[in-house]
Scaffold this active site. Structure first.
Site, short mmCIF file in Angstrom:
data_model
loop_
_atom_site.label_atom_id
_atom_site.label_comp_id
_atom_site.label_asym_id
_atom_site.label_seq_id
_atom_site.Cartn_x
_atom_site.Cartn_y
_atom_site.Cartn_z
N LYS A 30 0.84 -1.20 0.00
CA LYS A 30 0.00 0.00 0.00
C LYS A 30 0.87 1.25 0.00
CE LYS A 30 -3.85 -2.50 1.99
NZ LYS A 30 -4.67 -2.89 3.15
N GLN B 28 -4.93 -1.51 9.28
CA GLN B 28 -4.84 -2.85 8.71
C GLN B 28 -5.48 -3.88 9.64
OE1 GLN B 28 -3.76 -3.51 5.62
NE2 GLN B 28 -4.08 -5.71 5.83
N ASP C 258 -11.13 2.61 3.41
CA ASP C 258 -11.41 1.17 3.30
C ASP C 258 -12.90 0.92 2.99
OD1 ASP C 258 -9.40 -0.80 3.56
OD2 ASP C 258 -9.08 -0.26 5.66
N1 GUN Z 1 -7.08 -6.97 5.77
C1 GUN Z 1 -7.37 -7.72 4.69
N2 GUN Z 1 -7.89 -6.95 3.69
C2 GUN Z 1 -7.92 -5.69 4.18
C3 GUN Z 1 -8.34 -4.44 3.62
O1 GUN Z 1 -8.81 -4.34 2.48
N3 GUN Z 1 -8.21 -3.36 4.44
C4 GUN Z 1 -7.73 -3.46 5.71
N4 GUN Z 1 -7.66 -2.34 6.43
N5 GUN Z 1 -7.33 -4.59 6.25
C5 GUN Z 1 -7.43 -5.69 5.49
#
Ligand code: GUN
Length: 284
Positions: free
Chosen positions: A54, A98, A121
């Protein structure tokens, strides 16, 4: 017949290029570039990889990325304080915490504390609710990426039978809402579903997100169906594989996503798009 591959790396690169143009337009107009705060708690190795990817995407998009990394001993109160601080920071447009979080932290409480306008998100009940009510704003990244891939097939989803395997908040549920918005007839399957094989055999579109390697058998796939595999599972031999038995499914499907290089990169591309959209809404 062997299915055509939906190349998530290629499509995500195109989206990030588009986002970059949006950022360049902002800076050319004298506005600042978008800024994304990425919060990682604990030492889950898969999460560390995702967070790194990211941050790299932020660089490609021309964003500022702010990194907040803490040991698993961080308390819930400390994390909520950080989120509140980021909510108030006018230099921050997007907040990503996350998941999964350590067990002593209530993830729902953390998500609800994020300012919905910065919830890139798309997990906050406000944004989720807007999607459910056919008024999407910030959409959950993975299902949105799935929809962009489905668009690339050129197939009109209206009236198609779509089966979503998995009912998680991150993948299955929002994917079902997205498919419904595209006017597909949607069936959501989960661990209590009876006779999964026959449901999948009737599906024009299969979206699998359960996190179990090769859970969906290739022989269940209807000839000509579109198969979107959201699973990213690491096998004992270190290789990555999806939730769908790829080699058999690809001989039956019309379109299929590979793992890796399918939905994974799309999630990150849609996160970049959400962050630019959030920035443009907060600071037009
Ligand atoms: N963990 C697995 N997929 C995601 C996601 O798309 N966003 C976040 N914040 N955590 C995750």
């Amino acid at each position: 017949m062997s299915a055509q591959l939906l190349d998530g790396k290629q499509i995500s690169a195109e989206i990030i290029d588009e986002v970059r143009k949006g950022v360049d337009a902002r800076t050319a107009a004298g506005k600042r570039a978008p800024a994304l705060a990425v919060v990682l708690v604990g030492d889950d190795p898969a999460s560390a990889v995702y967070v790194n990817n990211k941050k790299k995407a932020c660089e490609r998009a021309g964003f500022r990325s702010l990194s907040f990394e803490y040991p698993a001993t961080l308390t819930e109160a400390e994390l909520l304080d950080l989120v509140r601080k980021l909510n108030e920071d006018v230099e921050v447009d997007g907040i990503l915490v996350q998941l999964p979080l350590p067990k002593h932290i209530d993830a729902d409480k953390v998500i609800e504390t994020i300012n919905p306008n910065k919830d890139v998100d798309g997990f906050h009940p406000y944004n989720f609710g807007r999607l459910a009510l056919k008024m999407p704003l910030l959409r959950p990244c993975t299902p949105h990426g799935v929809m962009v891939m489905l668009e690339k097939t050129g197939v009109d989803l209206a009236g198609k039978d779509a089966v979503v395997v998995g009912a998680s908040n991150i993948v299955g549920r929002p994917a079902a809402l997205e498919l419904l918005l595209a006017r597909a007839t949607v069936t959501v399957c989960h661990s209590k579903t009876k006779d999964l094989a026959s449901k999948i055999a009737a599906a024009d579109v299969v979206v699998a997100g359960v996190g179990i390697p090769n859970f969906v058998k290739g022989e269940w796939i209807k000839p000509g169906a579109i198969v979107i595999d959201v699973g990213i599972n690491r096998l004992d031999n270190g290789k990555l594989c999806g939730d769908v038995e790829f080699d058999v499914a690809r001989e039956r499907a019309s379109w299929i996503t590979p793992v890796p290089g399918g939905v994974g990169p799309m999630t990150i591309a849609m996160l970049m798009k959400n962050t630019l959209d959030a920035c443009n809404a907060l600071h037009p």
